[in-house]
Enzyme design. Structure first.
Site, PDB file in Angstrom:
ATOM      1  CB  CYS A 130     106.911  30.214  40.821  1.00 52.19           C
ATOM      2  SG  CYS A 130     108.485  29.919  41.636  1.00 52.19           S
ATOM      3  CG  HIS A 261     107.361  32.129  45.687  1.00 51.53           C
ATOM      4  ND1 HIS A 261     107.658  31.167  46.625  1.00 51.53           N
ATOM      5  CD2 HIS A 261     108.036  31.763  44.549  1.00 51.53           C
ATOM      6  CE1 HIS A 261     108.459  30.256  46.085  1.00 51.53           C
ATOM      7  NE2 HIS A 261     108.695  30.595  44.833  1.00 51.53           N
TER       8      HIS A 261
END
Length: 354
Positions: A130, A261
């Site tokens: 990711c 994130h």
């Protein structure tokens, strides 16, 4: 995509599996039959898809008869053990684990960057980490325009990167110590409070409390003191961009954020570039949102980004001491473009090949 597909989701009950189902439904993937697969403890339960209850089945070697596309998000060992069975049964596997990413026979794909590599699969296509996917969404258009030479990045990774267990652990810890945030609790104070509430961290994804804390360690320890997450950013960026000697340095940090994130990125390019040119290039990308008005306190944050598909970029500025270098702040929903959405978009490319 016109003809309907038999789609299997492995790890359907996990945080990314749930997002995969949402992507399949929201984006109108031509699902003719849906098979949900998970561990024995989840078998028999149901999940909603297009308003209908779908019963979860236990994952076995025989689960893939008639499946066209199998989306895996249940960890590397599950992918290792069961993806070959899916391929043998005739399915194309899109795998969200790290197990196949560095296999030279397996394409590692971000559709906006190297979608054409899907055609080279031998039954398995890997979805990147990711953090890698989110950072490259911002860096690839700049690479096309200016030629990237070096990437130095620090990630601030949400607890959902550790799955549902990470989300649950943060929530449980905050329920115990959140009210004491203003006290500046030290580690042993937090541990004591958690232990008194019956949480000794034995089931936590982390060795230290995550509530009110920052943990400079994500993944597992590897040679040289690097973590697996840090090496993934380096090795996967090289493979996806097709630059085997790209210089990459990454530091990965876990922060008490549920979803999305963030990364600070210092990138050096072969050719000169200015912040305005960076904003222009990124602003032309349909999958990028430039939020860069710091004088108005406008810049990306996880709370701004969560639940959204684009990658957000801000704090764009010229590096003061390094030629041809730019600094950015990049934020993306790790469960969406960082995992489920990218997997879905690969599946779309696969479906077009049938």
């Amino acid at each position: 995509m016109s003809n309907l597909k038999h789609v299997a989701v492995v790890g359907a009950t996990g945080a990314v599996g749930v997002e995969m189902l949402r992507c399949l439904e929201e984006r109108g993937f031509p699902v003719g039959q849906l098979t949900l697969l998970a561990s024995a403890r989840s078998a028999g339960k149901t999940m909603k898809f297009k308003g209908e209850d779908v019963t979860i089945k236990e994952l076995t070697a025989d689960s893939f008869a008639g499946v066209d596309i199998a989306l895996f998000s249940a960890g590397g060992s599950i992918s290792r053990d069961f993806a070959p069975h899916a391929v043998k049964a005739g399915a194309v596997v899109v795998d969200n684990s790290s197990y196949f990413r560095q296999d030279p026979t397996v394409p590692l794909v971000v559709p906006e960057i190297n979608g054409a590599d899907v055609k080279n699969h031998q039954g398995i296509i890997a979805n990147p980490n990711c953090t890698t996917a989110i950072s490259l969404m911002a860096l690839y258009p700049l690479h096309q325009a200016f030629g990237v030479k070096r990437i130095i990045a620090s990630s601030y990774q949400a607890v959902s990167g550790a799955g549902a267990a990470g989300i649950d652990e943060l929530a449980a810890e905050l329920a115990v110590v959140g009210k004491d945030a203003a006290l500046g609790l030290q580690t042993e104070d937090v541990r004591g409070a958690l232990a008194a509430a019956g949480n000794d961290l034995s089931n936590s994804p982390w060795a230290h409390p995550i509530a009110l804390n920052v943990i400079p360690f994500a993944g597992s320890l590897k040679a040289g003191g690097h973590t697996s997450e840090e090496l993934k950013v380096r090795d996967e960026s090289r493979k996806i961009l097709g630059i085997s000697d790209l210089k990459v340095a990454a530091s990965c940090v876990r922060v008490p954020v549920q979803v999305a994130h963030s990364l600070t990125v210092h990138a050096t390019f072969a050719n000169p570039l200015t912040p305005d040119e960076v904003r222009e290039v990124l602003g032309q990308q349909p999958t990028i949102r430039v939020v860069d008005e710091p004088e108005k306190n406008l810049y990306p944050t996880p709370q701004m980004v969560v639940g959204q598909d684009p990658t957000f970029v801000g704090r764009i500025r010229q590096s003061l001491d390094f030629p041809n270098s730019i600094e950015l702040f990049v934020v993306g929903d790790n469960l969406r473009k960082g995992a489920a959405l990218n997997t879905y978009e690969i599946a779309e490319l696969v479906a077009k090949e049938f």
